[in-house]
Design a protein around this motif. Sequence first.
Motif, PDB file in Angstrom:
ATOM      1  N   GLY A 262      16.057  24.619  39.409  1.00 31.55           N
ATOM      2  CA  GLY A 262      15.870  23.185  39.291  1.00 31.55           C
ATOM      3  C   GLY A 262      14.572  22.755  38.653  1.00 31.55           C
ATOM      4  O   GLY A 262      14.276  21.566  38.608  1.00 31.55           O
TER       5      GLY A 262
ATOM      6  N   THR B 263      11.292  22.508  49.023  1.00 26.28           N
ATOM      7  CA  THR B 263      12.029  21.252  49.003  1.00 26.28           C
ATOM      8  C   THR B 263      11.335  20.212  49.872  1.00 26.28           C
ATOM      9  O   THR B 263      10.619  20.533  50.811  1.00 26.28           O
ATOM     10  CB  THR B 263      13.477  21.429  49.511  1.00 26.28           C
TER      11      THR B 263
ATOM     12  N   VAL C 144      22.460  22.361  42.521  1.00 26.00           N
ATOM     13  CA  VAL C 144      21.064  22.142  42.165  1.00 26.00           C
ATOM     14  C   VAL C 144      21.055  21.606  40.749  1.00 26.00           C
ATOM     15  O   VAL C 144      21.500  22.283  39.809  1.00 26.00           O
ATOM     16  CB  VAL C 144      20.241  23.433  42.253  1.00 26.00           C
TER      17      VAL C 144
ATOM     18  N   VAL D 244      18.549  19.403  45.334  1.00 26.68           N
ATOM     19  CA  VAL D 244      19.556  20.300  45.888  1.00 26.68           C
ATOM     20  C   VAL D 244      20.483  19.449  46.760  1.00 26.68           C
ATOM     21  O   VAL D 244      20.018  18.637  47.565  1.00 26.68           O
ATOM     22  CB  VAL D 244      18.925  21.462  46.679  1.00 26.68           C
TER      23      VAL D 244
END
Length: 423
Positions: free
Chosen positions: A65, A279, A228, A233
């Motif tokens: 990503g 994340t 993703v 995500v």
Amino acid sequence: MFHGGRGYDHCATGAPAVPPGSPASCQRSHRPSSRFEWYLSDGGDPAELVSAWLSSNGLPVRKLGRSAEASHPNGAGTICGSSLYVSATAGSVMAGGAVGQPTPVPEIPDVVAVLYRHTDPAEVAGEALAALPDGDAESSEPTWSLGPWTDSWSAREHANAVRAVHDAIRRGDVYQVNVVGHASAPYTGDPGVALQRVTKLPGARYGGILTGRDWVIATASPETLVEVRAGRVVTRPIKGTRPATAVGRRELLASAKERAEHVMIVDLERNDLSRLPGTGPVRVDELFAVRRWSGLWQAESEVSAPIDGDLGLADLLRAVCPGGSVTGAPKLAALDVIAACEPVGRGAGMGALGWIGPDHVDLGLTIRTVAVTGGRVHLWAGGGITIDSDPAAEVAEAAAKAAPIRAALAGPGAAGEDRPPCG
């Protein structure tokens, strides 16, 4: 574990086997070049092994990503991406949970990655045309015949499994467990056209086919296990089913039992994503939206988190596999109950199948999925069990999920059978 060569990119009919989740713009201009395979008996960490193989072949799976704005070449010979399949068994290994009973399709590896490279579209089209038999493959199916289905458990045994889950819930071991039945049928002739029908069922977001030397997986899955893309995500769990009628839709929206079951899985998916490195805060973007798959209404939510650090494919697979909507909560405890209740392994069902691209990941959950090997067709279907679940209703729900797959395999005008599989 590594297998080179052209791969197996056509069904027996010669029709192109479209990889689930692959970009539509590439489906007539790429071809398989090499593959990775892993079986449970190989040992090791399948999440790391497949990640290492993909990385060594030029896909940036160590930092997912983070390359959404990058320019990726698409000339002949350049990497397009890779199909990725992870069985339910491999997912349990990745999660550190019980692996359950032996698979009924041992010929199929537990992890498969097939690397695709761009090529000349005219060359691919010419090969596909040359492989087709005389006449229109979609309109002629003289050699395909599907025999009677055999279930791995009876309706009574299925209902008893629901009661066993009730006992586990009362003990405080779990809140919810997804129990799955298996059925198989013999066939003669060429399954290619029938499998293509499966992939085209309405609502099959991940409709496509993955092939091996002696096996085929065909999916009509509507469910996103994990995506993703563009720095986020995302997972989209599905839980809650009713017939696709106006009454069925109202019943699904009004059902306190279905909503409670659904919210449990949404909370589980929030927890799965929160454990990911790299994340940010997890959020629920959409809750209990009603979508249609074939003749059923199903409830779907969307859970996501931004990527603000280094997120690798191995960590992603360990977090989301096996999918929460086909295990239960807590996940590891649910896997213990599944291993004790289900008489046959989940094989190609309830795993992951999709695409790893240079700038995105898109994996579907292998619900509404069939496998063909050894002269038999296999399918799996089930549902989530909570303390309020009625055993007879759960048996009927599993049968309703399997019915469109069975009908697609049998073909137009096929005679009905006494009862649907997995029920």
